[in-house]
Design a protein around this motif. Structure first.
Motif, PDB file in Angstrom:
ATOM      1  N   ALA A 262      -0.738  -8.396 -10.018  1.00  0.00           N
ATOM      2  CA  ALA A 262      -0.987  -8.602  -8.759  1.00  0.00           C
ATOM      3  C   ALA A 262      -2.556  -9.031  -8.766  1.00  0.00           C
ATOM      4  CB  ALA A 262      -0.982  -7.137  -7.981  1.00  0.00           C
ATOM      5  N   ALA A 263      -3.305  -8.704  -9.668  1.00  0.00           N
ATOM      6  CA  ALA A 263      -4.796  -8.954  -9.687  1.00  0.00           C
ATOM      7  C   ALA A 263      -4.928 -10.529  -9.562  1.00  0.00           C
ATOM      8  CB  ALA A 263      -5.733  -8.450 -10.609  1.00  0.00           C
ATOM      9  N   LYS A 264      -3.853 -11.277 -10.214  1.00  0.00           N
ATOM     10  CA  LYS A 264      -4.235 -12.811 -10.473  1.00  0.00           C
ATOM     11  C   LYS A 264      -4.036 -13.482  -9.235  1.00  0.00           C
ATOM     12  CE  LYS A 264      -2.896 -12.362 -15.423  1.00  0.00           C
ATOM     13  NZ  LYS A 264      -1.724 -12.666 -16.535  1.00  0.00           N
ATOM     14  N   VAL A 265      -2.977 -12.820  -8.404  1.00  0.00           N
ATOM     15  CA  VAL A 265      -2.596 -13.619  -7.378  1.00  0.00           C
ATOM     16  C   VAL A 265      -3.065 -13.182  -5.790  1.00  0.00           C
ATOM     17  CG1 VAL A 265      -0.244 -14.180  -8.323  1.00  0.00           C
ATOM     18  CG2 VAL A 265      -0.523 -12.006  -6.663  1.00  0.00           C
ATOM     19  N   GLY A 266      -3.878 -12.232  -5.742  1.00  0.00           N
ATOM     20  CA  GLY A 266      -4.348 -11.543  -4.388  1.00  0.00           C
ATOM     21  C   GLY A 266      -5.591 -12.548  -3.872  1.00  0.00           C
ATOM     22  N   ASP A 267      -5.609 -12.334  -2.368  1.00  0.00           N
ATOM     23  CA  ASP A 267      -6.782 -12.866  -1.836  1.00  0.00           C
ATOM     24  C   ASP A 267      -7.366 -11.808  -1.117  1.00  0.00           C
ATOM     25  OD1 ASP A 267      -6.406 -15.840  -2.153  1.00  0.00           O
ATOM     26  OD2 ASP A 267      -4.537 -15.287  -1.055  1.00  0.00           O
ATOM     27  N   PHE A 268      -6.607 -11.013  -0.593  1.00  0.00           N
ATOM     28  CA  PHE A 268      -7.042  -9.428  -0.038  1.00  0.00           C
ATOM     29  C   PHE A 268      -6.578  -8.380  -0.788  1.00  0.00           C
ATOM     30  CE2 PHE A 268      -7.222 -12.441   3.549  1.00  0.00           C
ATOM     31  CZ  PHE A 268      -8.448 -12.291   4.184  1.00  0.00           C
ATOM     32  N   PHE A 269      -7.429  -7.558  -1.332  1.00  0.00           N
ATOM     33  CA  PHE A 269      -6.818  -6.254  -1.969  1.00  0.00           C
ATOM     34  C   PHE A 269      -7.419  -5.065  -1.074  1.00  0.00           C
ATOM     35  CE2 PHE A 269      -7.435  -9.241  -5.291  1.00  0.00           C
ATOM     36  CZ  PHE A 269      -6.266  -9.304  -6.131  1.00  0.00           C
ATOM     37  N   ILE A 270      -6.140  -4.234  -0.794  1.00  0.00           N
ATOM     38  CA  ILE A 270      -6.554  -2.970  -0.174  1.00  0.00           C
ATOM     39  C   ILE A 270      -5.905  -1.636  -0.695  1.00  0.00           C
ATOM     40  CG2 ILE A 270      -5.919  -1.854   2.262  1.00  0.00           C
ATOM     41  CD1 ILE A 270      -5.441  -4.872   3.255  1.00  0.00           C
ATOM     42  N   THR A 271      -6.625  -0.770  -0.888  1.00  0.00           N
ATOM     43  CA  THR A 271      -6.381   0.222  -1.885  1.00  0.00           C
ATOM     44  C   THR A 271      -6.164   1.303  -0.701  1.00  0.00           C
ATOM     45  OG1 THR A 271      -8.541   0.880  -2.235  1.00  0.00           O
ATOM     46  CG2 THR A 271      -7.799  -0.245  -3.829  1.00  0.00           C
ATOM     47  N   VAL A 272      -4.886   2.313  -1.051  1.00  0.00           N
ATOM     48  CA  VAL A 272      -4.691   3.403   0.007  1.00  0.00           C
ATOM     49  C   VAL A 272      -3.838   4.318  -0.967  1.00  0.00           C
ATOM     50  CG1 VAL A 272      -4.505   2.472   2.147  1.00  0.00           C
ATOM     51  CG2 VAL A 272      -2.561   1.692   0.572  1.00  0.00           C
ATOM     52  N   THR A 273      -4.579   4.876  -1.944  1.00  0.00           N
ATOM     53  CA  THR A 273      -3.902   5.750  -3.158  1.00  0.00           C
ATOM     54  C   THR A 273      -4.336   7.367  -2.800  1.00  0.00           C
ATOM     55  OG1 THR A 273      -5.370   5.279  -4.870  1.00  0.00           O
ATOM     56  CG2 THR A 273      -3.689   3.723  -4.569  1.00  0.00           C
ATOM     57  N   GLY A 274      -5.642   7.331  -2.457  1.00  0.00           N
ATOM     58  CA  GLY A 274      -6.186   8.710  -2.523  1.00  0.00           C
ATOM     59  C   GLY A 274      -6.565   9.082  -4.250  1.00  0.00           C
ATOM     60  N   ASN A 275      -6.489   8.114  -5.063  1.00  0.00           N
ATOM     61  CA  ASN A 275      -6.895   8.336  -6.518  1.00  0.00           C
ATOM     62  C   ASN A 275      -8.105   7.109  -6.826  1.00  0.00           C
ATOM     63  OD1 ASN A 275      -6.713   9.303  -8.958  1.00  0.00           O
ATOM     64  ND2 ASN A 275      -4.451   8.595  -9.027  1.00  0.00           N
ATOM     65  N   LYS A 276      -8.396   7.475  -8.097  1.00  0.00           N
ATOM     66  CA  LYS A 276      -9.579   6.609  -8.520  1.00  0.00           C
ATOM     67  C   LYS A 276      -9.183   5.445  -9.530  1.00  0.00           C
ATOM     68  CE  LYS A 276     -12.603   8.310 -11.653  1.00  0.00           C
ATOM     69  NZ  LYS A 276     -13.496   9.308 -12.521  1.00  0.00           N
ATOM     70  N   ASP A 277     -10.135   4.591  -9.415  1.00  0.00           N
ATOM     71  CA  ASP A 277      -9.991   3.350 -10.565  1.00  0.00           C
ATOM     72  C   ASP A 277      -8.641   2.903 -10.476  1.00  0.00           C
ATOM     73  OD1 ASP A 277     -12.697   4.343 -11.153  1.00  0.00           O
ATOM     74  OD2 ASP A 277     -12.072   5.340 -13.197  1.00  0.00           O
ATOM     75  N   VAL A 278      -8.058   2.716  -9.357  1.00  0.00           N
ATOM     76  CA  VAL A 278      -6.870   1.891  -9.168  1.00  0.00           C
ATOM     77  C   VAL A 278      -7.018   0.356  -9.576  1.00  0.00           C
ATOM     78  CG1 VAL A 278      -5.632   3.687  -8.110  1.00  0.00           C
ATOM     79  CG2 VAL A 278      -6.694   2.007  -6.755  1.00  0.00           C
ATOM     80  N   ILE A 279      -8.392  -0.026  -9.173  1.00  0.00           N
ATOM     81  CA  ILE A 279      -8.470  -1.409  -9.824  1.00  0.00           C
ATOM     82  C   ILE A 279     -10.017  -1.370 -10.408  1.00  0.00           C
ATOM     83  CG2 ILE A 279      -9.325  -3.774  -8.838  1.00  0.00           C
ATOM     84  CD1 ILE A 279      -7.970  -3.242  -6.064  1.00  0.00           C
ATOM     85  N   ARG A 280      -9.911  -1.747 -11.640  1.00  0.00           N
ATOM     86  CA  ARG A 280     -10.838  -1.562 -12.533  1.00  0.00           C
ATOM     87  C   ARG A 280     -11.462  -2.891 -13.495  1.00  0.00           C
ATOM     88  NH1 ARG A 280      -6.385   1.479 -13.567  1.00  0.00           N
ATOM     89  NH2 ARG A 280      -5.252   0.906 -15.190  1.00  0.00           N
ATOM     90  N   GLY A 281     -12.162  -2.960 -14.352  1.00  0.00           N
ATOM     91  CA  GLY A 281     -12.425  -3.887 -15.118  1.00  0.00           C
ATOM     92  C   GLY A 281     -11.590  -4.860 -15.563  1.00  0.00           C
ATOM     93  N   GLU A 282     -10.615  -4.539 -16.177  1.00  0.00           N
ATOM     94  CA  GLU A 282      -9.629  -5.746 -16.566  1.00  0.00           C
ATOM     95  C   GLU A 282      -8.942  -6.321 -15.527  1.00  0.00           C
ATOM     96  OE1 GLU A 282      -6.944  -1.657 -17.174  1.00  0.00           O
ATOM     97  OE2 GLU A 282      -9.174  -2.243 -16.991  1.00  0.00           O
ATOM     98  N   HIS A 283      -8.955  -5.831 -14.256  1.00  0.00           N
ATOM     99  CA  HIS A 283      -8.399  -6.539 -13.263  1.00  0.00           C
ATOM    100  C   HIS A 283      -9.239  -7.466 -12.613  1.00  0.00           C
ATOM    101  CE1 HIS A 283      -6.461  -2.515 -13.007  1.00  0.00           C
ATOM    102  NE2 HIS A 283      -5.480  -3.214 -13.485  1.00  0.00           N
ATOM    103  N   TYR A 284     -10.495  -7.067 -12.568  1.00  0.00           N
ATOM    104  CA  TYR A 284     -11.452  -8.109 -12.144  1.00  0.00           C
ATOM    105  C   TYR A 284     -11.625  -9.256 -12.945  1.00  0.00           C
ATOM    106  CZ  TYR A 284     -13.378  -3.993  -9.812  1.00  0.00           C
ATOM    107  OH  TYR A 284     -13.522  -2.584  -9.072  1.00  0.00           O
ATOM    108  N   LYS A 285     -11.359  -9.341 -14.344  1.00  0.00           N
ATOM    109  CA  LYS A 285     -11.515 -10.183 -15.032  1.00  0.00           C
ATOM    110  C   LYS A 285     -10.638 -11.318 -14.569  1.00  0.00           C
ATOM    111  CE  LYS A 285     -13.403  -7.561 -18.769  1.00  0.00           C
ATOM    112  NZ  LYS A 285     -12.958  -7.169 -20.396  1.00  0.00           N
TER     113      LYS A 285
END
Length: 420
Positions: A262-285
């Motif tokens: 999903a990280a490769k195709v998204g224009d907007f990312f919206i997190t709604v999990t209540g957890n931590k680090d659901v988007i992190r280093g490998e995704h930014y790359k």
């Protein structure tokens, strides 16, 4: 000491502007107005101190006034540094409510304001995300002894409460307002769905139609965000860890992918999990140049900002509530509202009509725990179903909507095991 002398706010001169905001939501909250009428007659909190920790804007301010109308001595603080509105704080002080809150305090100031709120030694609390409860069960246990109980607003807070309960550490009953039907079905879905996009759209001033929106988490908040994104013309991708919710997202017509894809195709990312680090280093790359990150969970930990900063050669504010992270390969990734709640830090939060039912539940749950605290276990307590139905019935009446009722024969049929 008076509320005015005791309070810590940014600017008392802003009170007239804040009063206009509170008056506006008052006119659009008929359910809470009905609860206020009940409280004014019954005075359920007479002689008691109530501490409230919620996003401190106009709708919350009106809840505080309703609790005050029930006889309480109310102290209020903010549950997020960027969602507090200074004019609303000033207006509340004018109305005799003690306020320990101001917009964008330092982390140290924010913590001290929470503690000052608890040092008023409340009998009852309303919490959001477990901020007050955490302090009462850690460094300031000395302030917990007189507390009869309280009510919790969010999924994040309830997770904390259940962890305390599991360990046998919870010191008083807390009503799980978030788990009431009239909360999560409407507030989490329709409220979050609308207010998140209000915050994103007013902050970015960019098109949503034709873009790909990645919704991280498909609970009730995620359902609302995805539904509104679809209505705005976006292509919606959902990421999940729960196979049942993933199937639900698929059957709702959305693409389901693991986060790395999903990280490769998204224009907007919206997190709604209540957890931590659901988007992190490998995704930014692997993200596109220009990807926008926003959070609609409770705390600013859902995407890992330190790992994003570590990949960046510069960070600058390019527009109010938008930080640009320039990566070493030249791509830009944008973070909205410092990764805090985008609908409140960059907007005005849920619509008044939505918070009308949620805050009616809060007020009635506070009354319930005060009435029953000697009988209740030191545990997470459900909102009584009758309270849920009461709030929904008042809401329907305010909308001019009537519904059917069971006849006596129908009631008897449903209670019988025969076909007769």
């Amino acid at each position: 000491m008076s509320a005015k002398a005791h309070s810590i706010i940014a600017n008392p001169a802003l009170a007239p502007e804040g009063k206009l905001k509170i008056d506006w939501v008052n006119a659009h909250m008929p359910v809470l107005n009905r609860v206020r009428e009940q409280f004014e007659k019954e005075q359920p909190f007479k002689g008691l101190k109530v501490a409230i920790c919620l996003h401190l804007e106009a709708k919350t301010a009106y809840l505080a006034k309703v609790v005050q109308a029930g006889g309480a001595d109310v102290t209020i603080t903010g549950s997020n540094p960027l969602s507090t509105q200074d004019d609303v704080c000033a207006a509340l002080v004018e109305d005799g409510i003690t306020v320990f809150a101001k917009y964008n305090p330092t982390p140290e100031e924010y913590k001290s304001l929470l503690i000052r709120t608890l040092e008023t030694k409340p009998d009852l609390i309303i919490d959001d995300g477990g901020d007050l409860v955490t302090i009462l069960h850690s460094e300031r246990q000395d302030l917990a002894g007189q507390i009869r109980g309280g009510a919790e607003e969010t999924t994040t807070g309830i997770i904390k409460l259940k962890a305390l309960q599991k360990e046998g550490q919870l010191k008083f009953p807390m009503v799980a307002v978030n788990d009431a039907y009239c909360k999560y079905l409407f507030d989490n879905r329709y409220g979050t769905g609308q207010s998140v996009w209000d915050g994103i759209n007013r902050t970015t001033n960019l098109m949503v139609a034709g873009k790909t929106v990645v919704v991280v988490g498909y609970g009730w908040c995620g359902k609302g965000v995805a539904m509104r994104a679809k209505g705005l013309g976006a292509q919606v991708v959902v990421t999940e860890i729960d196979p049942i919710r993933a199937v639900e997202a698929y059957m709702d017509g959305f693409t389901v992918l693991p986060m790395l894809k999903a990280a490769k195709v998204g224009d907007f990312f919206i997190t709604v999990t209540g957890n931590k680090d659901v988007i992190r280093g490998e995704h930014y790359k692997v993200m596109k140049n220009g990807a926008l990150l926003s959070n609609a969970g409770h705390f600013d930990v859902e995407f890992n900002k330190p790992e994003l900063a570590a990949q960046s050669v510069s960070i600058r504010t390019v527009r109010r509530n938008i930080e640009e992270y320039k990566l070493s390969d030249g791509r830009n990734i944008y973070v909205l509202a410092e990764g805090r709640l985008v609908n409140l830090a960059a907007g005005d939060g849920h619509p008044a009509e939505i918070m009308d039912t949620t805050f009616a539940l809060q007020a009635l749950s506070l009354k319930y725990v005060n009435d029953k605290y000697e009988e209740l276990d030191k545990a997470v307590v459900n909102v009584p179903y009758e309270t849920d139905q009461q709030v929904a019935a008042i809401k329907l009446e305010s909308l001019g909507i009537a519904i059917d009722r069971l006849t006596e024969e129908q009631k008897a049929y449903l209670d019988s095991w025969t076909d007769q």
